[in-house]
Each structure stands twice: as C-alpha cells, then as structure tokens.
Design a protein around this motif. Structure first.
Motif, short mmCIF file in Angstrom:
data_model
loop_
_atom_site.label_atom_id
_atom_site.label_comp_id
_atom_site.label_asym_id
_atom_site.label_seq_id
_atom_site.Cartn_x
_atom_site.Cartn_y
_atom_site.Cartn_z
N LEU A 168 0.84 -1.20 0.00
CA LEU A 168 0.00 0.00 0.00
C LEU A 168 0.87 1.24 0.00
CD1 LEU A 168 -2.55 -0.96 2.79
CD2 LEU A 168 -3.17 -0.49 0.42
N GLY A 169 0.33 2.35 -0.48
CA GLY A 169 1.06 3.60 -0.41
C GLY A 169 0.33 4.74 -1.10
N GLN A 170 0.92 5.92 -0.97
CA GLN A 170 0.38 7.09 -1.64
C GLN A 170 0.85 7.14 -3.09
OE1 GLN A 170 0.76 10.93 0.22
NE2 GLN A 170 0.70 10.07 2.30
N ARG A 171 0.00 7.74 -3.93
CA ARG A 171 0.33 7.95 -5.33
C ARG A 171 0.07 9.41 -5.69
NH1 ARG A 171 -2.79 3.15 -5.38
NH2 ARG A 171 -4.59 4.30 -6.16
N ARG A 172 0.60 9.84 -6.81
CA ARG A 172 0.38 11.22 -7.26
C ARG A 172 -1.11 11.53 -7.32
NH1 ARG A 172 4.88 10.97 -11.42
NH2 ARG A 172 6.47 12.40 -10.63
N PRO A 173 -1.50 12.76 -6.96
CA PRO A 173 -2.92 13.14 -7.09
C PRO A 173 -3.38 12.99 -8.54
CG PRO A 173 -1.71 14.78 -5.81
CD PRO A 173 -0.68 13.85 -6.40
N ALA A 174 -4.61 12.59 -8.69
CA ALA A 174 -5.20 12.54 -10.03
C ALA A 174 -5.31 13.95 -10.58
CB ALA A 174 -6.57 11.87 -9.98
N GLU A 175 -5.38 14.07 -11.88
CA GLU A 175 -5.47 15.40 -12.50
C GLU A 175 -6.68 16.15 -11.95
OE1 GLU A 175 -5.60 17.39 -16.97
OE2 GLU A 175 -5.34 15.22 -16.72
N GLY A 176 -6.44 17.39 -11.50
CA GLY A 176 -7.51 18.21 -10.95
C GLY A 176 -7.72 18.03 -9.47
N SER A 177 -6.98 17.12 -8.83
CA SER A 177 -7.15 16.88 -7.40
C SER A 177 -5.91 17.36 -6.65
CB SER A 177 -7.37 15.39 -7.13
OG SER A 177 -7.37 15.13 -5.74
N ALA A 178 -6.11 17.81 -5.42
CA ALA A 178 -4.99 18.21 -4.56
C ALA A 178 -4.64 17.12 -3.56
CB ALA A 178 -5.33 19.50 -3.82
N ALA A 233 7.34 7.24 -7.54
CA ALA A 233 7.30 8.48 -8.32
C ALA A 233 6.78 9.66 -7.51
CB ALA A 233 6.43 8.27 -9.56
N TRP A 234 5.89 9.41 -6.55
CA TRP A 234 5.31 10.48 -5.74
C TRP A 234 6.21 10.87 -4.59
CZ3 TRP A 234 2.56 14.52 -5.24
CH2 TRP A 234 1.89 14.89 -4.06
N GLU A 235 6.95 9.91 -4.03
CA GLU A 235 7.70 10.15 -2.79
C GLU A 235 9.16 10.55 -2.99
OE1 GLU A 235 7.83 6.47 -0.60
OE2 GLU A 235 9.27 5.56 -1.97
N TYR A 236 9.75 10.26 -4.16
CA TYR A 236 11.21 10.25 -4.22
C TYR A 236 11.85 11.64 -4.28
CZ TYR A 236 11.92 11.34 -9.21
OH TYR A 236 11.98 11.96 -10.43
N VAL A 237 11.09 12.69 -4.61
CA VAL A 237 11.64 14.05 -4.58
C VAL A 237 11.35 14.65 -3.21
CG1 VAL A 237 11.52 16.33 -5.62
CG2 VAL A 237 11.27 14.29 -7.06
N PRO A 238 12.35 15.16 -2.44
CA PRO A 238 13.74 15.35 -2.86
C PRO A 238 14.72 14.33 -2.30
CG PRO A 238 13.32 16.69 -0.94
CD PRO A 238 12.06 15.92 -1.19
N LEU A 239 14.28 13.33 -1.55
CA LEU A 239 15.25 12.49 -0.84
C LEU A 239 15.45 11.11 -1.44
CD1 LEU A 239 14.50 13.29 2.92
CD2 LEU A 239 16.33 14.16 1.46
N GLY A 240 14.69 10.71 -2.43
CA GLY A 240 14.96 9.44 -3.07
C GLY A 240 14.03 8.32 -2.65
N PRO A 241 14.34 7.08 -3.05
CA PRO A 241 13.45 5.94 -2.80
C PRO A 241 13.22 5.69 -1.32
CG PRO A 241 15.14 5.39 -4.41
CD PRO A 241 15.53 6.70 -3.82
N PHE A 242 12.00 5.30 -0.98
CA PHE A 242 11.65 4.99 0.40
C PHE A 242 10.65 3.83 0.39
CE2 PHE A 242 9.60 6.61 4.57
CZ PHE A 242 10.43 5.83 5.34
N LEU A 243 9.36 4.10 0.59
CA LEU A 243 8.37 3.03 0.68
C LEU A 243 8.18 2.28 -0.63
CD1 LEU A 243 5.61 4.68 2.89
CD2 LEU A 243 7.62 3.40 3.59
N GLY A 244 8.50 2.94 -1.75
CA GLY A 244 8.38 2.26 -3.03
C GLY A 244 9.38 1.14 -3.22
N LYS A 245 10.37 1.07 -2.35
CA LYS A 245 11.39 0.03 -2.44
C LYS A 245 11.49 -0.83 -1.18
CE LYS A 245 13.67 1.39 -6.28
NZ LYS A 245 14.06 0.53 -7.41
N SER A 246 11.16 -0.29 -0.02
CA SER A 246 11.53 -0.93 1.24
C SER A 246 10.65 -2.09 1.65
CB SER A 246 11.54 0.12 2.37
OG SER A 246 10.23 0.64 2.58
#
Length: 405
Positions: A168-178, A233-246
């Motif tokens: 599970l995790g967060q993803r980029r907001p859909a277009e038009g959503s904050a 793709a959502w989390e890695y800026v500015p510190l790099g890979p985290f939950l997408g890899k761990s």
C-alpha cells in the motif's frame, strides 16, 4: 558421487555455493549447506566427521561465523569441500551427508547488516532518463562521476520463494485533485540485480580501496529489488526511494563464493569520463563479471540482461560506499542496481521492458504492463567457469500476493 542432470551440472565441484537449510526431519534446525548438483551437503556434519579445524563456523545456524572468519578461512574451507566432495577416498563418509534438495527447506543464509542498492547500469539509467525526462539529458550530471546509490531496509530482505504482498502507499494526485491517491500499488515492478555479500568488516574512518574487494566480499547472489513505481514516483523528490522500495528485496538462498568466479572476470565498458583517483581502475585487474541473467514471469523468459555491461564495478561501489569513512560490517549486502543491456530484450525491469506501460509484454497468459497478483518472477544466471564449463547462480523467485486485508 553419482550423475547429475545438465541443469545440476551448473552446480558442480567448481561452484559449491553456500546456503542454510532445515532438514525435513528437523524443521526447526538451521544448518550450513553446500550445494552439489541437486543435493546439499550438511557442511557441519561433514566437517565434524572428517576432523576439520573449521567445524565450528560450519556447524553454526547461519553463514555469519564463516563470513566473519575472513578470506584465509574461506579459501581453506573451499579447498576442504572440494576434497571432501571430489576425492573418492571420502565417499563413504560424505555420501550419507548429501541430502536431495527437494527434501530440505532453504532459509535466509546470513543476517543482513546493512543494505545498499546502486544504480550502475548506464543502459538502465539512460532508459529511465528518456522515459521520465523526454527531450532532456538522459543522465544526471553526477552519473559518470560516482556510483549513485541509496540505503535500503535490511529487515525487508527475504529468501527466494518468500511471497511478496502487494504494498500500500500514496500515489500522485489525479489530475484536478490536490489529494494524493492511496491504495495498493498499480505499478508493481521488479529489478534484476546482482548482490554482493560482505564477510570481513572494515575500520571506521578508513576507506576500502579498489584493490581490497576480495578481502571483504565473500560472494554473490541474485537479487530482485521489487519496486512500486507509482509510490516511488510520488515520494522520491527530494530524498529518493523509500516506501516504493523498502517493502521487499528477494535474494537467492545460495551465495556463490567469489573464488568460484575466477574465469568470469572481464573488462568493464570503456569510460568516457575519467573517474577520480579513488575510483580509477584503469590499471587494476579486470573488475567486471560476465554473468548472464534471465528474467522469467510465470516461467516465461522475458529478458536476458548481461551483467558485464555494468558501467560501475563492485570494487568501485565498495570504494565509494566507504570513501566518507563509513565502515563495512559482516553481513552487509550491496546490490548492483538494475542490470540492463543495450538491446530491448536485455532490459532488467518492466519499467524499461514496457516503456512505463506504453508497450505491454505479451505473455502466454495475457499482457502485462506491470505485475499482476499471482505472478511468479524468477531470476536465473550463469557465468563462465573453468574449462568451458558454466557456473550457475542460485535462482531467486517470488510470487505476488494480494494486499493484505
């Protein structure tokens, strides 16, 4: 000691990788094993039966003590094993200590201390740059000057065959959503890599030079660094890979000693940017390894990444990892990063193979842009051995399971 199938010949007397197993009749025990063909030698029992001075580390419940013993012991133990398994004089005492592989359970072979993942394939880095920065520079300005890497999560390293629940995790907001999206990853990927297992530690504050690789690294294994591309793709800026890899990194149950790969060393690709002195291997012995990987999804081959094409070598990775004074510990694991070659069929992840989902793979059971629940991913590899033979690396596999309820 009997005949072997052609597949088992990849694990002959010139290979002898190490692992840890539990016998069927003692499922709670952990024993050091050495693979020969489709059998595993109870190394501790053999050491005791034959009066080896190295019976203690070989009788331990993991490879940790052997890793810590250092290169002189590694070489002595390997010589003993080759004698025990190759000399007919030992047949009577050793043969009863060889168990069929399908009668044992393979375990995580060592305690992972720290885990570092690099980004050392120029082909992979260029493809990723073209995917995410079309029209811009494929490589970042630092890429040809240092082996880029990040610290992963040692506690998420698991042995081949372990399931991989969809994270599970967060993803980029859909277009038009904050508001970010949230839920199971929709872009679960693999990364076909090679891992290097550290045996002998180093002194804090003292960098490890290029020439010291074999004094510190015990052996290699195949590694799959599972990746959730949408979470990353959502989390890695500015510190790099985290939950997408761990959430999961899978390694083979078998660690191939570096001494089994003497015939596989080769020159790395030409370097068009001179490295700084601590990374300059121009006058060093060849530092690349000729390993031929295969990626299979549900037993169907989808890629054949060549490890010899990696721009940065393991010795350079180790030198860079320690140049700031960070020290090595027994059980440290550092990985190559995705192995990719120049050809489309040599790409070591689905991000590249499907060009971020734009060109799905056609498999016998349907198309894939990224992994589906139930998919089983397997990495295999071999290297040139002495006399034209092949040295096999233990496979690493994992099956995607649905997100836990």
């Amino acid at each position: 000691m009997g005949t072997m199938s052609s597949d088992s010949a990849l694990f002959g007397i010139d290979n002898l990788p190490y692992g840890v197993f539990s016998p069927r009749d003692a499922p709670d025990e952990r024993r050091v094993g050495v693979r020969l063909g489709d059998r595993v030698l109870d190394a501790g029992a053999a050491a005791r039966a034959l009066g080896s001075p190295h019976a203690d580390p070989l009788s331990a419940p993991s490879l940790d003590a052997l890793l810590a013993a250092g290169r002189p012991v590694w070489r002595a133990v390997r010589a003993e094993l080759r004698s025990w398994l190759g000399d007919p004089a030992h047949r009577e005492r050793v043969a009863p200590l060889l168990r069929p592989l399908d009668t044992v359970t393979l375990r995580l072979p060592f305690t992972v201390a720290d885990y570092v993942d690099f980004y050392s394939s120029e082909h992979h880095a260029r493809n990723v740059g073209e995917i995410f920065r079309p029209g811009g520079a494929a490589l970042t300005p630092n890429w040809k000057h240092l082996p880029i890497g990040y610290h992963g999560r040692a506690g998420s390293v698991r042995v081949s065959g372990s399931p991989v629940p969809r994270p599970l995790g967060q993803r980029r907001p859909a277009e038009g959503s904050a508001t970010p999206g949230f839920g199971p990853t929709q872009r679960l990927d693999i990364e076909a890599e090679v891992g290097f297992v550290v045996g002998t530690g180093s002194t804090p504050g003292r960098p490890v030079p290029l020439s010291a690789l074999r004094e510190h690294v015990f052996g290699v294994c195949l590694l799959n660094d599972w990746s959730a591309r949408d979470i990353q793709a959502w989390e890695y800026v500015p510190l790099g890979p985290f939950l997408g890899k761990s959430f999961a990194t899978s390694i083979s149950a078998w660690i191939t000693p570096l001494d089994a790969l003497d015939a596989a060393w080769t020159a790395p690709p030409p370097r068009d940017v001179p490295p700084l002195p601590y990374l300059d291997d121009a006058s060093a012995p060849p530092g690349a390894l000729d390993l031929r990987l295969t990626v299979l999804i549900n037993d169907h081959p989808v890629a054949h990444p060549p490890f010899a094409t990696m721009y940065w070598t393991a010795a350079q990775q180790l030198a860079h990892l320690t140049i700031n004074g960070a020290h090595l510990r027994t059980g440290d694991l550092f990985a190559s990063g995705t192995v990719s070659g120049a050809a489309p069929e040599e790409r070591g992840c689905l991000l590249e193979l499907t060009w971020n989902g734009e060109r799905p793979l056609r498999l016998p059971d349907g198309e894939r842009a990224f992994l589906a629940d139930g998919d089983r991913v397997t990495l295999t590899a071999w290297a040139p051995g002495p006399g034209g033979q092949r040295i096999g690396l233990g496979e690493v596999s994992g099956t995607v399971e649905p997100t836990p309820a």
